[in-house]
Design an enzyme around this catalytic site. Structure first.
Site, PDB file in Angstrom:
ATOM      1  N   ASN A  16       0.835  -1.213   0.000  1.00  0.00           N
ATOM      2  CA  ASN A  16       0.000   0.000   0.000  1.00  0.00           C
ATOM      3  C   ASN A  16       0.865   1.257   0.000  1.00  0.00           C
ATOM      4  O   ASN A  16       0.530   2.248  -0.656  1.00  0.00           O
ATOM      5  CB  ASN A  16      -0.939  -0.004   1.210  1.00  0.00           C
ATOM      6  N   HIS A 111      -8.156  -0.915   6.035  1.00  0.00           N
ATOM      7  CA  HIS A 111      -8.523  -2.199   6.643  1.00  0.00           C
ATOM      8  C   HIS A 111      -9.106  -3.115   5.564  1.00  0.00           C
ATOM      9  O   HIS A 111      -9.944  -2.670   4.777  1.00  0.00           O
ATOM     10  CB  HIS A 111      -9.551  -1.964   7.760  1.00  0.00           C
TER      11      HIS A 111
HETATM   12  C1  GRF Z   1      -3.258  -4.741   4.054  1.00  0.00           C
HETATM   13  O1  GRF Z   1      -4.151  -5.781   3.752  1.00  0.00           O
HETATM   14  C2  GRF Z   1      -3.903  -3.729   4.955  1.00  0.00           C
HETATM   15  O2  GRF Z   1      -5.267  -3.553   4.698  1.00  0.00           O
HETATM   16  C3  GRF Z   1      -3.731  -4.341   6.319  1.00  0.00           C
HETATM   17  O3  GRF Z   1      -2.438  -4.920   6.288  1.00  0.00           O
HETATM   18  C4  GRF Z   1      -2.103  -5.252   4.942  1.00  0.00           C
HETATM   19  C5  GRF Z   1      -0.812  -4.564   4.623  1.00  0.00           C
HETATM   20  O4  GRF Z   1      -0.316  -4.904   3.347  1.00  0.00           O
HETATM   21  N1  GRF Z   1      -3.920  -3.359   7.358  1.00  0.00           N
HETATM   22  P1  GRF Z   1       0.896  -4.096   2.745  1.00  0.00           P
HETATM   23  O5  GRF Z   1       2.000  -4.092   3.805  1.00  0.00           O
HETATM   24  O6  GRF Z   1       0.435  -2.716   2.416  1.00  0.00           O
HETATM   25  O7  GRF Z   1       1.322  -4.847   1.522  1.00  0.00           O
END
Ligand code: GRF
Length: 211
Positions: A16, A111
């Site tokens: 992300n 989330h």
């Molecule tokens: C994502 O699914 C987010 O929604 C959750 O943790 C995960 C993190 O993934 N809170 P990344 O580290 O961004 O790949």
């Protein structure tokens, strides 16, 4: 419009975080990313920050004697960065009440479920276990509760018959990578207004015809 300063908190993979870096590079978000803060010195997100020329602040949870001491250090890094917005993008700790209060309206979380359903850990596993037919992701402002703050953006995905936690997580993650930059863009354009439990999205500025 003056650029906002944003900072990201992440504990692991950081996909992300990467989506945010890429959206800024495509000029889709009027902001500069002034730092990555992580509680985990082995987080892959650190490599992504290095590649993107973004400063890294490691506040290693393991080095502190208590949660209070850790949060004090974290809070002082956040204050020093003085970002307009702090984004929890896979930050795997619950922020203490002091930080939530000090940064009210400036903390955003992603989330992997349609809140208020399936808060907390393993949201995708919870969704599969419950047998829902639709799941998705939620971007929200952070309040004192667990995944309970005002909702900014949501998107849904279908839960297929043959899905397991891994396949559903991958489908939701694609949506996350679209929703999180979108929510950040709206914030950076000053278009989000918290009104009790609701977040009102203000219309974009209309360019006057004579310009
Ligand atoms: C994502 O699914 C987010 O929604 C959750 O943790 C995960 C993190 O993934 N809170 P990344 O580290 O961004 O790949």
């Amino acid at each position: 419009m003056p650029q906002k300063r944003i900072a990201v908190l992440a504990s692991g993979r950081g996909s992300n975080f990467q989506a945010i870096i890429d959206a800024i590079a495509r000029n889709e978000i009027p902001a500069t990313c002034c730092g990555l803060i992580t509680d985990n010195p082995d987080a892959y997100a650190i490599e992504r920050a290095d590649k993107g020329g973004i400063s890294v602040y490691i506040v290693n949870y393991a080095e502190y004697s208590s949660k209070e001491a850790y949060e004090k250090a974290l809070s002082s890094v956040m204050k020093e960065l003085s970002a307009d917005l702090f984004i929890l993008a896979g930050y795997m700790r619950i922020l203490g009440g002091g930080i939530v209060k000090d940064f009210h309206g400036r903390l955003m979380n992603i989330h992997p479920a349609l809140l208020p359903g399936f808060p907390g850990l393993h949201a995708q596993r919870q969704a599969i276990g419950y047998g829902v037919k639709i799941s998705g992701c939620t971007v929200h402002f952070v309040d004192e509760g667990m995944d309970s703050g005002p909702v900014i953006v949501q998107a849904c995905v279908r839960v297929e018959e043959e899905d397991d936690e891994e396949t559903l997580s991958a489908r939701i993650l694609e949506m996350e990578h679209r929703c999180l930059p979108e929510a950040i863009r709206l914030f950076c354009e000053d278009r989000l207004m918290i009104d009790g439990k609701r977040v009102r999205i203000l219309p974009g500025s209309v360019v006057s015809p004579e310009l």
